[in-house]
Motif scaffolding. Sequence first.
Motif, short mmCIF file in Angstrom:
data_model
loop_
_atom_site.label_atom_id
_atom_site.label_comp_id
_atom_site.label_asym_id
_atom_site.label_seq_id
_atom_site.Cartn_x
_atom_site.Cartn_y
_atom_site.Cartn_z
N MET A 108 0.86 -1.18 0.00
CA MET A 108 0.00 0.00 0.00
C MET A 108 0.89 1.23 0.00
O MET A 108 1.74 1.38 0.88
CB MET A 108 -0.92 0.00 1.22
N CYS A 164 -4.16 6.66 -1.88
CA CYS A 164 -3.60 5.35 -1.50
C CYS A 164 -3.71 4.43 -2.70
O CYS A 164 -4.77 4.34 -3.34
CB CYS A 164 -4.40 4.79 -0.32
N ALA A 206 -2.87 0.48 -4.15
CA ALA A 206 -2.54 -0.91 -3.84
C ALA A 206 -1.74 -1.52 -4.98
O ALA A 206 -1.93 -1.17 -6.15
CB ALA A 206 -3.82 -1.70 -3.60
N LEU A 252 -10.81 -1.33 1.37
CA LEU A 252 -9.84 -0.31 1.76
C LEU A 252 -10.42 0.52 2.90
O LEU A 252 -11.56 1.00 2.81
CB LEU A 252 -9.51 0.57 0.55
N TRP A 308 -9.64 3.59 6.00
CA TRP A 308 -8.85 4.77 6.36
C TRP A 308 -8.95 5.02 7.87
O TRP A 308 -10.04 4.92 8.45
CB TRP A 308 -9.34 6.00 5.63
N ALA A 363 -13.87 1.46 1.41
CA ALA A 363 -13.55 2.52 0.45
C ALA A 363 -14.35 3.81 0.63
O ALA A 363 -13.80 4.90 0.48
CB ALA A 363 -13.70 2.04 -0.99
N PHE A 395 -7.36 4.78 -4.53
CA PHE A 395 -8.32 5.24 -3.55
C PHE A 395 -7.96 6.64 -3.07
O PHE A 395 -6.79 7.01 -3.03
CB PHE A 395 -8.35 4.29 -2.35
N CYS A 435 -3.94 4.36 5.33
CA CYS A 435 -4.85 3.43 4.66
C CYS A 435 -4.45 1.99 5.02
O CYS A 435 -3.31 1.73 5.41
CB CYS A 435 -4.87 3.64 3.15
N GLN A 436 -5.38 1.08 4.87
CA GLN A 436 -5.17 -0.34 5.19
C GLN A 436 -6.06 -1.17 4.28
O GLN A 436 -7.24 -0.87 4.15
CB GLN A 436 -5.53 -0.61 6.65
N HIS A 437 -5.50 -2.19 3.66
CA HIS A 437 -6.36 -3.07 2.87
C HIS A 437 -6.87 -4.20 3.73
O HIS A 437 -6.16 -4.68 4.63
CB HIS A 437 -5.64 -3.61 1.63
N TYR A 497 -8.30 -6.96 2.11
CA TYR A 497 -8.66 -7.88 1.03
C TYR A 497 -8.31 -9.33 1.35
O TYR A 497 -9.07 -10.26 1.05
CB TYR A 497 -7.97 -7.43 -0.25
#
Lengths: 120, 107
Positions: free
Chosen positions: B4, B23, B25, B33, B35, B51, B71, B88-90, B92
């Motif tokens: 990220m 952000c 990926a 995603l 925040w 998101a 994003f 930010c952090q995914h 997924y």
Amino acid sequence: QVLLVQSGAEVKKPGASVRLSCEASGYTFLSYYIHWVRQAPGQGLEWVGLINPSGGSANYPQKLQGRITLTRDTSTSTVFMDLSGLRSEDTAVYYCARSHAYLGFLFDLWGQGTLVTVSS
Amino acid sequence: DIQMTQSPSSLSASVGDRVTITCRASQSISRSLNWYHQKPGKAPKLLIYDASSVQSGVPSRFSGSGSGTDFNLTISSLQPEDFAIYICQHGYTIPLTFGGGTKVDIK
């Protein structure tokens, strides 16, 4: 009140082990995964593992496999993180955080953090 | 692992400014995603998830957009309490990863 309360700061020597705890209250413990996220001084966030309190299964990142173990005590709604073979680079604030078991990996509640210092 | 990347790494802005943070990926993460913002000595706080969904209790000046790999987080009118680091952090797949953060400070 919905809370995650963590144990206090730790100072350890290189090679030692540390056990941190995270006690949940105010919500259904078995419905949320507990994750651990660490932050080295002045650095970003790093995910270090999760445990599903319902069943006890855990996942860890590759870099910590073999050194980290997450367990839980459902009678006290507490999760434990054991980290062995401590190195200076493990010095960080360790946070526990929850994510709902069915709503994705988003952290809507965090503990206050526990500082772990590894120093000779 | 999914990487990220946030930009910018820092920015200076004034109260009332509109601020946008990006952000990216390293592979498609659909809309998984999230925040956060983080103030010194405190745990991160969830602002936006999936998101574009605003977390309960978060002011409406915060909004998120994007899907796939790109994003944005937008603060429509910066307030004094918004000066912080935005991350930010995914969500997924495992392992979860975070962006490096964007520090928003006072111009």
